[in-house]
Design an enzyme around this catalytic site. Structure first.
Site, PDB file in Angstrom:
ATOM      1  CG  HIS A  87      -1.877  -1.154   1.225  1.00  0.00           C
ATOM      2  ND1 HIS A  87      -2.616  -1.493   2.336  1.00  0.00           N
ATOM      3  CD2 HIS A  87      -2.185  -2.080   0.284  1.00  0.00           C
ATOM      4  CE1 HIS A  87      -3.336  -2.571   2.072  1.00  0.00           C
ATOM      5  NE2 HIS A  87      -3.085  -2.940   0.830  1.00  0.00           N
ATOM      6  CG  HIS A 246      -7.508  -3.366  -1.856  1.00  0.00           C
ATOM      7  ND1 HIS A 246      -6.928  -2.321  -1.169  1.00  0.00           N
ATOM      8  CD2 HIS A 246      -6.797  -4.474  -1.535  1.00  0.00           C
ATOM      9  CE1 HIS A 246      -5.921  -2.777  -0.448  1.00  0.00           C
ATOM     10  NE2 HIS A 246      -5.818  -4.084  -0.652  1.00  0.00           N
ATOM     11  CG  ASP A 250      -3.223  -5.260  -2.945  1.00  0.00           C
ATOM     12  OD1 ASP A 250      -2.906  -4.319  -2.189  1.00  0.00           O
ATOM     13  OD2 ASP A 250      -3.935  -6.215  -2.580  1.00  0.00           O
ATOM     14  CG  HIS A 273       0.162  -9.575  -2.596  1.00  0.00           C
ATOM     15  ND1 HIS A 273       0.153  -8.240  -2.951  1.00  0.00           N
ATOM     16  CD2 HIS A 273      -0.741  -9.702  -1.585  1.00  0.00           C
ATOM     17  CE1 HIS A 273      -0.713  -7.592  -2.184  1.00  0.00           C
ATOM     18  NE2 HIS A 273      -1.266  -8.455  -1.360  1.00  0.00           N
TER      19      HIS A 273
END
Length: 315
Positions: A87, A246, A250, A273
Site C-alpha cells: 500500500h 483494491h 495492490d 501478490h
C-alpha cells in the site's frame, strides 16, 4: 515492434520533508511507527528497519513472502523482514515519488485504514520536490505471462507511452462476485480511482487466518469484511466495486518493485501478490522482453543489439 515508443521521462521526485505516523500491523497486530524521509536522487525507495539498523531496497528480487501481503527481506539478514509494503509502495508510485527512505520500527508497515489513501495524505502534507535527474522507466517489448491454474498475470507492450492496467476478480461471496476494472495509471487516476480502496477478507476465513498467525491486527476499521451477500462494515463500501479497485491498487504497489515505471499494459485475472511478483521476475529474466526507456529497439526485434544495461531495479 516498430522502432521504439517515445517516453516522457519526467523528473525523479522525493519528499520535501520527513513525515510519519503510528498504526498497527495488519498481520502482526503490533504497534508500529513509520516515517517517510527525503532521499537523494538515484537512491530509489529503501525500507529501513530502525529497530535493527538494516536497510532493504524496495525491489522485486527482495520479495520473500506473498501470503496475503508482499514482504521484503534483507539479502544478508533473513531475519530482517518488512511485510505489507504494497500500500505504501502504491502511494509512492501513484504520487510520482521515485526516491524515499521508509523507516519502520517493526516487521510490518502499519495498515492504517487498509488503503493507500492515508499514505497519499502523508505525502501531500510533506510535499514533493523534483530532482535534477530523469525518472527511470522500462519499456515492455514482448508479452510476458505467468499463470496459476485459471489465474494469470501478463505484461504486454504499450499501445502508446504510459501504463495501462486491467484486472478481473471472481469470488464466490455474492457481495464480491466477478468484477472488472480497466484503467490508465496516472497520478490523477490513482488518486481518484484506486487510492481509497480498502483491503478485504471473507468472514469465514478470519478464524483460519488468526490460527495461522495472520490478521492479528485486522478489524472493521482497516479491512472490509464480507459474509456471503453482506458487507459487515457499518459504513458499507466506499464504491460498489471497491474489491477490484483494491486488487488493482495492490498490483500497482507490487509492480512498483520493478524500481522504475513501466511503459506497457498489465492484464490480470484473479491475480494477487504472488503472481504479480512472479511476473516481474519473469520480465527481468527475459532480456529480450524489456529495455530501459529511451533505448532504440531494432524494428526486427533482434534484441542482441540492445545494450547490456541492467534494469534500474537490479542496479
Amino acid at each position: 515492434m516498430d522502432g521504439f515508443l517515445p517516453i516522457d521521462r519526467t523528473s525523479r521526485r522525493t519528499l520535501k520533508t520527513a513525515i510519519g505516523c503510528v498504526g498497527v500491523g495488519l498481520h502482526s497486530g503490533r504497534r508500529v511507527s513509520l516515517t517517510l524521509r527525503p532521499a537523494a536522487g538515484g537512491s530509489g525507495i529503501v525500507f529501513r528497519r530502525t529497530d535493527l539498523g538494516i536497510d532493504i531496497p524496495a525491489r522485486f528480487d527482495r520479495v520473500a513472502d506473498t501470503r496475503l501481503c508482499t514482504a521484503l527481506v534483507a539479502e544478508d539478514a533473513p531475519h530482517a523482514r518488512i511485510g505489507t509494503v504494497e500500500h505504501v509502495m502504491a502511494a509512492l508510485a501513484g504520487t510520482g515519488i521515485t526516491d524515499a527512505l521508509v523507516e519502520v520500527d517493526g516487521p510490518e508497515v502499519p495498515i492504517l485504514d487498509g488503503s493507500a489513501a492515508p499514505f497519499v495524505f502523508l505525502i501531500d502534507c510533506a510535499g514533493t520536490v523534483a530532482l535534477p535527474l530523469a525518472a527511470p522507466a522500462i519499456q515492455v517489448l514482448r508479452p510476458v505471462r505467468v499463470t496459476d491454474g485459471e489465474a494469470f498475470a501478463e505484461l504486454l507492450p504499450a499501445r502508446e507511452s504510459g501504463f495501462d492496467a486491467a484486472l478481473t476478480i471472481d469470488f464466490p461471496a455474492t457481495a464480491i462476485g466477478r468484477q472488472h476494472l480497466s484503467l490508465r495509471i496516472t497520478p490523477a487516476n490513482f488518486r481518484a480511482a484506486l487510492a481509497d480502496a480498502r483491503t478485504f477478507t471473507l468472514a469465514e476465513e478470519i478464524a483460519r487466518l488468526r490460527a495461522a498467525g495472520l490478521a492479528q491486527g485486522g478489524s472493521l476499521t482497516n479491512a472490509v469484511v464480507v459474509d456471503g451477500p453482506l458487507v459487515l462494515n457499518p459504513g458499507g463500501l466506499r464504491r460498489p466495486d471497491e474489491f477490484v479497485r483494491h486488487k488493482l491498487l495492490d498490483a500497482v504497489g507490487d509492480l512498483a518493485l520493478a524500481g522504475a515505471s513501466l511503459s506497457g499494459r498489465f492484464v490480470g485475472h484473479r491475480s494477487g501478490h504472488a503472481l504479480n511478483n512472479r511476473l516481474l521476475r519473469a520480465l527481468f529474466a527475459d532480456r529480450s522482453a524489456w529495455a530501459p526507456a529511451g533505448t532504440e529497439v531494432p524494428a526486427d526485434g533482434v534484441t542482441s543489439r540492445l545494450p547490456a544495461a541492467a534494469a534500474p531495479a537490479m542496479a
